[in-house]
Motif scaffolding. Structure first.
Motif, mmCIF file in Angstrom:
data_model
loop_
_atom_site.group_PDB
_atom_site.id
_atom_site.type_symbol
_atom_site.label_atom_id
_atom_site.label_comp_id
_atom_site.label_asym_id
_atom_site.label_seq_id
_atom_site.Cartn_x
_atom_site.Cartn_y
_atom_site.Cartn_z
ATOM 1 N N GLN A 152 49.510 45.842 43.362
ATOM 2 C CA GLN A 152 48.360 44.995 43.669
ATOM 3 C C GLN A 152 47.272 45.791 44.375
ATOM 4 O O GLN A 152 47.534 46.840 44.949
ATOM 5 N N LYS A 173 33.590 39.108 40.990
ATOM 6 C CA LYS A 173 35.033 38.894 41.145
ATOM 7 C C LYS A 173 35.728 38.974 39.792
ATOM 8 O O LYS A 173 36.733 39.667 39.635
ATOM 9 N N SER A 174 35.178 38.307 38.814
ATOM 10 C CA SER A 174 35.770 38.279 37.482
ATOM 11 C C SER A 174 35.774 39.662 36.822
ATOM 12 O O SER A 174 36.803 40.120 36.309
ATOM 13 N N LYS A 188 38.058 42.295 38.763
ATOM 14 C CA LYS A 188 39.480 42.014 38.493
ATOM 15 C C LYS A 188 39.862 42.461 37.084
ATOM 16 O O LYS A 188 40.901 43.079 36.871
ATOM 17 N N GLY A 230 42.214 45.683 36.444
ATOM 18 C CA GLY A 230 43.474 45.303 35.798
ATOM 19 C C GLY A 230 43.699 46.035 34.485
ATOM 20 O O GLY A 230 44.785 46.568 34.235
ATOM 21 N N GLU A 261 47.270 44.235 39.737
ATOM 22 C CA GLU A 261 46.779 42.868 39.903
ATOM 23 C C GLU A 261 45.839 42.875 41.098
ATOM 24 O O GLU A 261 46.221 43.243 42.210
ATOM 25 N N VAL A 262 44.598 42.484 40.871
ATOM 26 C CA VAL A 262 43.640 42.403 41.975
ATOM 27 C C VAL A 262 43.811 41.028 42.612
ATOM 28 O O VAL A 262 43.520 40.004 42.008
ATOM 29 N N VAL A 291 39.052 39.922 46.086
ATOM 30 C CA VAL A 291 37.759 40.589 45.989
ATOM 31 C C VAL A 291 36.854 39.909 47.011
ATOM 32 O O VAL A 291 36.553 38.725 46.879
#
Length: 156
Positions: free
Chosen positions: A89, A112-113, A116, A120, A126-127, A130
C-alpha cells in the motif's frame, strides 16, 4: 553398501515421500522468495506526473528545500509530493497551487482518481490515501509572470 540395502533404502525413501514423512523437513527448509520493492521517490514521481495532467493544477508547491534546489538549477519533479510506501500500500500527500476559477473539490476528486489509477497500474500498490493541500491560488497569467520573475532572477 550391498544391493539389498540399497533397494531397502530406496524403497524406504519412496514410501516416506508417498506417506509425506518428509513434509516437516521440506517446511523447515529455508524459503527463497522473489520480491518487488518500490521506492518512495518512484511513487512520488508517478503522482507528480499524474497531477500535472489535471486541469486546475498550476503547479505543485514545495517546501523551502525545494525552493533552494530550484534556485540552483535543479529541477525537482517531486516538489510538493510525498509518499509513504509499504509492501502493498501507499499513502500520498500533495501540495499544489490551484488555478483561479477551478473548483477545489473537483480538482481533488480528479487528482485522487488519477493518482490512485496511475500508481496502481505502474506499481501494483493499493493507494489507500491521497491528501491534497491547496497552498495558493493564482490566475494562469499571474503564475506565468511569477515564473518569469524567478527565471530572470536565476539568470542574474
Amino acid at each position: 553398501m550391498n544391493n539389498k540395502t540399497e533397494n531397502k533404502s530406496k524403497l524406504e525413501s519412496q514410501y516416506n515421500e508417498v506417506a509425506d514423512v518428509n513434509k516437516k523437513e521440506r517446511e523447515d527448509a529455508p524459503k527463497h522468495e522473489s520480491k518487488l520493492t518500490i521506492d518512495d521517490n518512484v511513487v512520488e514521481k508517478i503522482a507528480a506526473i499524474a497531477s500535472s495532467e489535471v486541469d486546475g493544477v498550476l503547479d505543485m508547491s514545495g517546501n523551502i528545500f525545494n525552493s533552494i534546489t530550484g534556485t540552483f538549477g535543479s529541477d525537482n519533479l517531486t516538489k510538493g509530493v510525498s509518499a509513504e510506501v509499504g509492501d502493498k500500500q501507499a499513502a500520498i500527500d500533495l501540495k499544489l497551487i490551484l488555478e483561479y476559477g477551478a473548483s477545489a473539490p473537483k480538482v481533488f476528486n480528479k487528482l485522487k482518481s488519477l493518482v490512485k489509477e496511475q500508481v496502481g497500474l505502474m506499481t501494483g500498490l493499493e493507494v489507500v490515501e491521497v491528501n491534497v493541500r491547496v497552498t495558493d491560488v493564482m490566475t494562469r497569467k499571474q503564475y506565468q509572470q511569477e515564473n518569469e520573475k524567478k527565471d530572470k532572477k536565476n539568470l542574474e
